[in-house]
Design an enzyme around this catalytic site. Structure first.
Site, PDB file in Angstrom:
ATOM      1  CB  SER A 301     -16.226  -8.744 -52.828  1.00  0.00           C
ATOM      2  OG  SER A 301     -15.310  -7.506 -52.969  1.00  0.00           O
ATOM      3  CG  ASP A 302     -13.776  -9.504 -46.483  1.00  0.00           C
ATOM      4  OD1 ASP A 302     -13.230  -8.331 -46.430  1.00  0.00           O
ATOM      5  OD2 ASP A 302     -13.674 -10.479 -45.424  1.00  0.00           O
ATOM      6  CD1 TRP A 303     -10.449  -3.777 -48.299  1.00  0.00           C
ATOM      7  CD2 TRP A 303     -12.642  -4.189 -48.219  1.00  0.00           C
ATOM      8  NE1 TRP A 303     -11.311  -2.597 -48.511  1.00  0.00           N
ATOM      9  CE2 TRP A 303     -12.561  -2.950 -48.280  1.00  0.00           C
ATOM     10  CE3 TRP A 303     -13.715  -5.004 -48.076  1.00  0.00           C
ATOM     11  CZ2 TRP A 303     -13.525  -2.171 -48.340  1.00  0.00           C
ATOM     12  CZ3 TRP A 303     -15.082  -4.257 -48.081  1.00  0.00           C
ATOM     13  CH2 TRP A 303     -14.813  -3.047 -48.131  1.00  0.00           C
ATOM     14  N   GLY A 305     -11.871 -10.586 -52.043  1.00  0.00           N
ATOM     15  CA  GLY A 305     -12.646 -11.840 -52.001  1.00  0.00           C
ATOM     16  C   GLY A 305     -13.528 -12.049 -53.344  1.00  0.00           C
TER      17      GLY A 305
END
Ligand code: BGC
Length: 817
Positions: A301-303, A305
């Site tokens: 995941s993005d941070w 996200g």
């Protein structure tokens, strides 16, 4: 806490395939992902279809042996250890997976990307993606990716959070376009491929990001209620609503190249996609990426996200970063959507253990494939821990045993490489009467707050007034260890000619003065104006002008100096209203060239390097000429109401300007040289399959990384002949734009689309043949009905030229009988 989390998880599971706009009078059929649904369960919006289960990795494409090692490793893990493997934790790196010492696994260190290892000392700052794309040079792209990869590895990073193809550049205003490459899927696709191969040849895992539809920063994350309660949102993040054809032909295209290049991991993006969060969108992750494109690695995941546990796991997400709950992982100690919740979900039968196994297998396969289990893989540099403001040692929940030399210098001789790359990627936009290269001027005036040394430190995270700009802000920036400013490099250079150099670095002073009052004693032979334009993560650009009254600075100087040369450091598009001013004799766009900026510029100004960069986007006449601006406000209060409809479909950048015949200032692909080139008026089309014609539909072959291998088969080679007709050696970039047959290709197909380019260096008078290999995908459109890439019947036009609007020779050809 556990029961509260369980509630959050189940609520978010219901929302897995989320919500999208109600449509109004919009042509909803085109948005095949956006279908009517049961509004009582999911709200009044359309949705993205569920694609379940998440496909298991097979190791296809050469990873079979590594896959077996990963399986053997996973077979020895407890459920808790498997949960650790998929969940980040605070530690020395931007992302950390803990070690499992009993199995000799030392953990994973993930670091930003994409222009440098950001959290590091004694590392190089390379050029940004936009500069690299402006080189239109495959070799440069690979060299940059490789050199950067070596630095990541030497600092002990297993994973580089690089490169970027999302944003692609749908909107000129997007705050992160500079981290990516070009507003074109073909050029970006090539750049992705070369960069990824470079990173991974150096032994570090590449992470193409942000998958997918991350085309604006505004409302990329949900807006939480004032109490910051997790799960309590005022607005969900914006939803990028993209129809199936546009998804395939524009946004997915460069990511397909990334999979083809063997990328180890993918990072899903923050925003929603057709209603559901990208990191739990099963259509995108399971359907497109792991299914259609045959991706064998893992999706992180993005941070911050990740917005659900089970739903994300089922939707294809394999690793939760940075691991803790909350946006950007601020509530580390509050637990995680993964971690103990993943263990619970497996233990209570909600998630099959086989899915958890596949997540870990996907994580470990590239690790083995790249030999990161080797004893000599460098340890994480201990200095990283204290540089990492994101998760400082005080926030750590686990112990990290940092060994090895601290503050390792990993820069090798990359300074020279960065200098050369900076020059080779510089775009010469205007050059009247041979203003450039400079001919040993004896009196030089330097103007602009971008010319001098940085005045607020070398960590380029701020939009400071005084000092040159070589990178944008946010996670994609770099920590400079030194910086050659334009002023410094020009002064050193001018000293060889014993020239007089005067400089004014205060833009307000220059813009409000009569410059003839400033310089002494006579008008300088050349006035060099340095302008800058900042852009950063989490914020879209408010305008496309240069910053700090830069336009007024140019007008003020050009009023009195009839040899005004303008140099821009910029995140990308600037409208350059003074471009036609008769006293502006030359314009150079250098974008964000990295630590050797001044030297790279001086090499171009003095003619040591002949410019050969080309614009990776279009410069319009006005900011308002660009379509697809970011959605910056809504006037309703519904929690799902932030919607961005990609109604322009395939018409971004030159595709849009060409389709509507809009006059532009400098078009996509444009760039000048100190020499001149010509293309012969003959374009040859040669079959590479042994047969003149080909089938419309690709042969159905087993999916390999990149998708159906038939799509990557080279069908034709288009050749043309280019000559250096000027007086000096130089490189040019012949480009191939394909016009699809009308009538047989669906409506909305852009008039011309880039499908080939070659950078070629030629001596004066030299002629060479350039070739463009056309793969099946290059000649196909995505057919939403058959869910297949099809080559249309009828005559294609192959346009060969020096830019998207400078076509010199064409050939017509009908590949399908
Ligand atoms: C960015 C990513 C980055 C991550 C870690 C996020 O905010 O969107 O690109 O890799 O932070 O710094």
């Amino acid at each position: 806490m556990a029961s509260k989390l369980a509630l959050v998880l189940s609520t978010l599971l219901l929302a897995v395939n989320g919500q999208a706009y109600d449509g109004g009078d919009r042509d909803e059929d085109a948005f095949s992902w956006v279908q009517p649904l049961n509004t009582t369960i999911l709200g009044p919006y359309g949705h993205s279809p569920a694609v379940l289960p998440s496909p298991n990795a097979t190791g296809a494409g050469g990873w079979e042996e590594a896959l077996q090692k990963a399986k053997d490793f996973v077979a020895q893990l407890t459920v808790e250890e498997k949960a650790d493997m998929i969940t980040g934790t605070p530690g020395p790196c931007v992302g950390n997976i803990v070690a499992i010492p009993r199995l000799g696994f030392k953990g994973l260190c993930l670091q930003d990307g994409p222009l440098a290892i950001r959290v590091a000392d004694y590392a190089s700052v390379f050029m940004a993606g936009v500069s690299a794309a402006a080189s239109w040079d495959r070799d440069l792209l690979y060299e940059r990716g490789y050199a950067m990869g070596r630095e990541f590895r030497a600092k002990g990073a297993h994973v580089a959070l690089s490169p970027v193809a999302g944003p692609l550049g749908r909107s000129a205003y997007s705050g992160r376009n500079w981290e990516g490459f070009a507003a074109d899927p073909y050029l970006t696709g090539v750049a992705m491929e070369e960069t990824i191969m470079g990173h991974q040849d150096a032994g570090v895992q590449a992470t193409p990001k942000h998958f997918i539809g991350n085309e604006q920063e505004t409302m990329r994350n949900p807006l939480y209620d004032v109490n910051g309660t997790v799960g309590a949102v005022t607005f969900e993040a914006i939803s990028s609503n993209i129809d199936d054809r546009t998804m395939h032909e524009l946004y997915l295209w460069p990511f397909a190249n990334a999979v083809k290049a063997g990328a180890a991991s993918f990072m899903c993006s923050y925003q929603r996609l057709n209603g559901s969060y990208a990191c739990e969108n099963s259509k995108a992750q399971n359907g497109l990426l792991k299914g259609e494109l045959g991706f064998q690695g893992y999706i992180m995941s993005d941070w911050g996200g990740t917005h659900s546990g089970v739903a994300s796991i089922e939707g294809g997400l394999d690793m939760n970063m940075p691991g803790g709950l909350g946006s950007y992982g601020v509530n580390w100690k509050a637990g995680s959507y993964f971690g103990a919740n993943a263990t619970a979900a497996v233990n209570n039968g909600t998630v099959p253990e086989s899915r958890l196994d596949d997540m870990v297998i996907r994580i470990m396969t590239p690790y083995y494939f790249l030999g990161q289990d080797a004893e000599d893989f460098p340890s994480v540099d201990p200095s990283t821990a204290n540089l990492n403001t994101f998760s400082p040692p005080s926030s750590w929940l686990r112990e990290f045993n940092l060994t090895g030399e601290s503050s390792r210098d990993v820069r090798e001789d990359h300074g020279g490489l960065i200098r050369r790359h900076g020059a080779e990627a510089t775009v010469l936009l205007k050059n009247v009467d041979g203003a450039l290269p400079l001919k040993h001027p004896k009196s030089i005036a330097i103007f602009g707050n971008d010319a001098g040394d940085d005045t607020e430190g070398y960590y380029n995270q701020q939009n400071f007034e005084f000092g040159t700009l070589t990178a944008g802000g946010g996670s994609g920036t770099g920590r400079l260890t030194y910086l050659i400013s334009p002023s410094e490099a020009i002064k050193a250079r001018a000293a060889q000619d014993k020239a007089l150099v005067q400089q004014w670095l205060n833009n307000t002073l220059i813009a409000t003065s009569n410059v003839t009052d400033l310089w002494i004693p006579v008008v300088p032979e050349v006035c060099l104006v340095f302008l800058k334009t900042w852009a950063e993560e989490a914020k879209d650009r408010e305008h496309l002008s240069v910053d700090w009254h830069g336009d007024d600075v140019v007008y003020s100087v050009a009023k009195s100096c009839n040899n005004t040369v303008v140099v821009t450091h910029s995140s990308g598009i600037n409208t350059l209203p003074w471009a036609d001013h008769p006293n502006v004799t030359a314009i150079l766009a250098v974008h964000y060239p990295g630590q050797e900026s001044g030297n790279s510029i001086a090499d171009i100004l003095y003619g040591d390097v002949n410019p050969s960069g080309r614009l990776p986007y279009t410069i319009a006449l006005n900011g308002s000429d660009y379509n697809a601006p970011p959605t910056t406000a809504i006037n309703t209060t519904g929690v799902y109401d932030w919607q961005s409809w990609f109604d322009e479909k395939l018409e971004i950048d030159y595709r849009y300007f060409d389709a509507h015949d809009i006059k532009v200032r400098y078009e996509f692909g444009f760039g000048l040289s100190y020499t001149t080139f010509e293309l012969a008026n003959a374009v040859e089309v040669e079959s590479c399959t042994g047969s003149e014609t080909v089938s419309s539909r690709p042969e159905a072959q087993p999916v390999m990384p990149g998708g159906n291998p038939a799509l990557w088969e080279v069908l034709y080679n288009v050749t043309a002949s280019v000559t250096n007709t000027g007086g000096v050696a130089g490189a040019t970039v012949p480009q191939l734009y394909v016009t699809f047959p009308s009538g047989t290709t669906p409506a909305g197909t852009p008039p011309k689309q880039l499908r080939g380019f070659t950078k070629k260096t030629l001596q004066p008078g030299e002629t060479a043949e350039v070739g463009f290999e056309l793969m099946r995908r290059d000649l196909s459109y995505w057919d939403v009905v058959s869910q297949e890439w099809l080559i249309p019947e009828g005559e294609f036009v192959f346009n060969v030229g020096f830019s998207s609007r400078d076509i010199r020779a064409t050939a017509k050809f009908a590949p399908v009988a």
